[in-house]
Design a protein around this motif. Sequence first.
Motif, mmCIF file in Angstrom:
data_model
loop_
_atom_site.group_PDB
_atom_site.id
_atom_site.type_symbol
_atom_site.label_atom_id
_atom_site.label_comp_id
_atom_site.label_asym_id
_atom_site.label_seq_id
_atom_site.Cartn_x
_atom_site.Cartn_y
_atom_site.Cartn_z
ATOM 1 N N ALA A 1 50.876 15.032 -39.019
ATOM 2 C CA ALA A 1 49.866 15.480 -39.989
ATOM 3 C C ALA A 1 49.615 16.983 -39.850
ATOM 4 C CB ALA A 1 48.563 14.704 -39.807
ATOM 5 N N GLU A 2 49.594 17.440 -38.592
ATOM 6 C CA GLU A 2 49.369 18.857 -38.334
ATOM 7 C C GLU A 2 50.517 19.712 -38.896
ATOM 8 O OE1 GLU A 2 46.674 20.080 -37.509
ATOM 9 O OE2 GLU A 2 47.366 22.154 -37.290
ATOM 10 N N THR A 3 51.739 19.237 -38.716
ATOM 11 C CA THR A 3 52.911 19.944 -39.254
ATOM 12 C C THR A 3 52.792 20.107 -40.767
ATOM 13 O OG1 THR A 3 54.284 19.018 -37.494
ATOM 14 C CG2 THR A 3 55.434 19.857 -39.425
ATOM 15 N N ILE A 4 52.344 19.063 -41.422
ATOM 16 C CA ILE A 4 52.180 19.116 -42.879
ATOM 17 C C ILE A 4 51.076 20.093 -43.258
ATOM 18 C CG2 ILE A 4 51.367 17.779 -44.867
ATOM 19 C CD1 ILE A 4 53.006 15.449 -43.800
ATOM 20 N N ARG A 5 49.996 20.023 -42.526
ATOM 21 C CA ARG A 5 48.871 20.933 -42.798
ATOM 22 C C ARG A 5 49.310 22.400 -42.696
ATOM 23 N NH1 ARG A 5 45.265 18.354 -39.459
ATOM 24 N NH2 ARG A 5 44.442 16.826 -40.926
ATOM 25 N N VAL A 6 50.058 22.700 -41.638
ATOM 26 C CA VAL A 6 50.527 24.073 -41.424
ATOM 27 C C VAL A 6 51.467 24.508 -42.567
ATOM 28 C CG1 VAL A 6 51.954 25.540 -39.927
ATOM 29 C CG2 VAL A 6 50.227 24.030 -38.919
ATOM 30 N N ALA A 7 52.396 23.616 -42.942
ATOM 31 C CA ALA A 7 53.352 23.954 -44.014
ATOM 32 C C ALA A 7 52.611 24.237 -45.321
ATOM 33 C CB ALA A 7 54.359 22.824 -44.194
#
Length: 281
Positions: free
Chosen positions: A126-132
């Motif tokens: 979820a964090e990876t998506i948020r950053v992207a």
Amino acid sequence: RSKRDGKGAFHFFEPEMDVEMRERRALELELRSADFDRELELHYQPIISLRSGGLRGFEALVRWRNPRRGMVSPAEFIPLAEETGMIEAIGRWVLDEACRRAASWPDDLIIAVNASAVQFRQGQFAETIRVAIDMSGLDPSRLEIEITESVLLADTGANLALLQQLREIGVRVALDDFGTGYSSMSYLRRFPFSRLKIDRSFVRDIGSSRESMAIVRAIIGLGANLGIDTTAEGVETGAQLELLRQERCGEIQGFLFSPPVDSVGAARIIETYRNGESKVA
Ligand code: C2E
Ligand code: MG
Ligand code: MG
Ligand code: MG
């Protein structure tokens, strides 16, 4: 085989398995040392709406240009990346690149990105998506994460929690290769997926197999009753297109319209549709 690697008769007595394992190990080391920005590349396959005839967006499909071997298929290196833990870094690269690219497109176009079960289970997803999303400035509703039914097999509570997190971020979630998994359909009741993608093995045979046609029809009906889109993948012929149209399939993807193309090719397709020269309308 012993001749091919030119190391003498010694190898003749080695089990085949060893050769395969060494080959895998070599590929793994090359992937580990790969400069992603140079060797990984996203290709984009258009998703076409059958209702409007318009371009809905693209699915991002990763490619590995290995300096020594040429193009390595994701079917080959994604499983390897999953087994060796490299999928997290590759997945991050793919998400960043896909979101950045999509942010440069007209804002009615979506970008679909594949995520494997292994990625999904890693804590950072979820964090990876948020950053992207943050780094690209892409509206989250334009990002669609494609997962397969295998993701939902185990650990339902944690999966559901993650799906809820994605929903809070505002991204869509599609079920890829629908109909080929083993899990029950009960998750359709518990999570609002945005799309069902009918596996191309069914699409391939719709003209010749009553069973495949029945399954395709059932999935389209299921999507309609749930109020979500259905995309048929792997559409290669006009005959398949006609059958899917008759069944009121919402969207299609396949070589009939375009194979996955690089970012220049995608820009060209976007231009063509802007100018109203679409093939399906
Ligand atoms: P998928 O997500 O089901 O992607 C569809 C595959 O079908 C793609 O293969 C695409 O090139 C191919 N395809 C599209 N239209 C047609 C058609 O008309 N006929 C035929 N025969 N094939 C068609 P590709 O690019 O080799 O990718 C294979 C699989 O690798 C994908 O299946 C997906 O599961 C995985 N993959 C690709 N990119 C990524 C990625 O960035 N991350 C992860 N985790 N998996 C990825
Ligand atoms: Mg996919
Ligand atoms: Mg698929
Ligand atoms: Mg597939």
